[in-house]
Scaffold this motif. Structure first.
Motif, PDB file in Angstrom:
ATOM      1  N   GLN A 199       5.842  23.280   6.508  1.00  0.00           N
ATOM      2  CA  GLN A 199       4.726  22.426   6.137  1.00  0.00           C
ATOM      3  C   GLN A 199       3.999  21.879   7.370  1.00  0.00           C
ATOM      4  OE1 GLN A 199       5.400  19.542   3.016  1.00  0.00           O
ATOM      5  NE2 GLN A 199       7.104  20.747   2.178  1.00  0.00           N
ATOM      6  N   LYS A 253       5.089  26.870   2.716  1.00  0.00           N
ATOM      7  CA  LYS A 253       5.837  25.778   2.101  1.00  0.00           C
ATOM      8  C   LYS A 253       7.086  25.431   2.914  1.00  0.00           C
ATOM      9  CE  LYS A 253       4.300  26.388  -2.685  1.00  0.00           C
ATOM     10  NZ  LYS A 253       4.704  26.688  -4.092  1.00  0.00           N
ATOM     11  N   ASP A 301       5.552  31.181   0.561  1.00  0.00           N
ATOM     12  CA  ASP A 301       6.887  30.679   0.888  1.00  0.00           C
ATOM     13  C   ASP A 301       6.961  30.218   2.338  1.00  0.00           C
ATOM     14  OD1 ASP A 301       7.671  31.295  -1.694  1.00  0.00           O
ATOM     15  OD2 ASP A 301       8.573  33.226  -1.142  1.00  0.00           O
ATOM     16  N   TYR A 353       0.241  22.061   1.650  1.00  0.00           N
ATOM     17  CA  TYR A 353       1.276  22.382   2.628  1.00  0.00           C
ATOM     18  C   TYR A 353       0.683  22.803   3.980  1.00  0.00           C
ATOM     19  CZ  TYR A 353       3.835  22.522  -1.742  1.00  0.00           C
ATOM     20  OH  TYR A 353       4.365  22.210  -2.960  1.00  0.00           O
TER      21      TYR A 353
END
Length: 411
Positions: A194, A191, A188, A251
């Motif tokens: 990024q 992401k 998480d 990412y």
């Protein structure tokens, strides 16, 4: 840890040249090395060479400024540190062995894992000697798997623990408001930020440790403890981790199209603000790096909830050492409470101790109790609770190759 194909191939040759083991308790001067008083008497006034990695300024200063002075004062030994990469050390040991030299130039060797296994198998090391050291018997948990095994290889008294390392993640608390404590939260985090996270490409040691830590958080490490060192078998077990790293990939910094080649490059990108996080296998070494401006002042450490990989680094004695008695005296000093406490202090090194706190006297415990860890650091008791023993050394190159083929080169 470097795996030396040329060295391993050379072992095939040396086996035919070696006719005897290093299992002897006598030196050329006929000193009984099982008798500690005789060891100290024989080592007095001698010189001991210490061969090992010299790429860390704090480590070098600890050897030169503390250890050398301590053994001079306590044993009248002159310690000579010789910085050299392990591949060169092993080739030197091998060359002297092949030349039939009984008076080698190397006394103490900083060595680990597969390199230790190959050197021991080729009778390049002296031993067993650990049980002859008073501090080893009195201060070390001699039954600990991290003392009896080195990356899965049985030690059998041919090397003695020197210190411990453990993988930790680093992040800039001045820029990060929400951190991560498990693989889901890491996903998480990446992401949500990024391009602000990546890791060094294996076989960089720290990058490889990151991959193994992810594996051990997603796969039961017990499934890898006895697995055959077969590429197909290993891939079956670690596939969930490879899938995870592939999901993470787009990412990452540069969308995972490339990775920093070394941990030094990663740290530079982190310090320059290109990244929000970094990583290290020397958890208490970050304090001094923050103080000297090498890392951002807001740097803090964290562990994943299922743990991070850790290993023990060891010292061995060359089989043809001219001064086995002196080498034993120096290693015994390294296992003293004073030496281990000073090495534990982030100002001097930040290396996790290998002696057992429970075996220390009250005044010796105070040496550790009085050490102040930086605000960036995780307390040792928590570190050890979330410590995963390193995987067998023979699995590491297989994992690195699987990462290269399935993640780095994958779609």
């Amino acid at each position: 840890m470097k795996r030396l194909l040329s060295f391993i191939l050379s072992l095939i040759i040396v086996f035919s040249l070696i006719g005897c083991s290093s299992k002897t308790s006598k030196t050329a001067e006929n000193v009984d090395l099982s008798n500690w008083d005789a060891v100290l008497k024989a080592s007095k006034g001698t010189t001991v060479t210490f061969y090992g990695w010299g790429g860390n300024e704090l480590t070098n200063k600890w050897v030169d400024n503390y250890l050398a002075k301590a053994v001079k004062n306590n044993y009248d030994i002159t310690l000579k540190r010789v910085p050299m990469n392990i591949d060169d050390i092993l080739h030197k040991l091998l060359a002297e062995k092949q030349a039939g030299s009984k008076n080698g130039s190397i006394d103490i060797v900083w060595i680990n894992g597969e390199n230790f296994y190959n050197a021991k198998k080729a009778n390049l090391l002296y031993g067993p000697f650990s049980e002859s050291l008073p501090n080893f018997k009195e201060k070390v948990d001699t039954a600990s798997p991290e003392v009896t095994y080195d990356f899965g290889f049985p030690v059998e008294g041919y090397e003695v623990p020197f210190g411990k390392a453990q993988f930790v993640m680093l992040y800039n608390s001045d820029k990060v408001s929400k951190t991560f404590n498990n693989t889901k939260e890491l996903m998480d985090f990446v992401k949500s930020n990024q391009g602000k996270f990546t890791y060094p490409a294996p076989p960089d040691f720290t990058g490889s440790a990151f991959v193994r830590t992810i594996i051990c958080n997603l796969v039961d490490p017990n499934k890898l403890s006895d697995i055959k060192a077969d590429k197909a078998e290993v891939q079956k077990v670690i596939q969930p981790a490879l899938d995870y790293l592939n999901e993470l990939k787009p990412y990452l910094w540069n969308k995972g199209k490339s990775y920093p080649a070394t941990i030094a490059q990663l740290d530079s990108m982190y310090s320059d603000g290109q990244l929000l996080a970094s990583m290290t296998y020397n958890p208490y070494g970050t304090t001094s790096r923050i103080e000297n401006g090498e890392l951002p002042s807001g740097t803090k450490s964290l562990l994943l909830d299922k743990g991070t990989v850790g290993n023990t680094h060891f010292l061995a004695i060359a089989g043809n050492s001219q001064n086995k008695a002196g080498a034993m005296a120096v290693i015994n000093q390294i296992l003293s409470a004073e030496a281990q406490a000073l090495k534990y202090d982030p100002k001097n090194w930040g290396d996790l101790p290998v002696i057992s706190y429970d075996k220390l006297q009250t005044d010796e415990k105070k040496l550790f109790d009085n050490i102040k860890l930086g605000q960036d650091s995780i307390p040792q008791n928590i570190m050890l609770q979330q410590r995963i023993p390193e995987l067998r050394a023979e699995l590491v190159p297989i994992i690195e190759k699987l990462w290269l083929e399935n993640v780095a080169k994958g779609d």
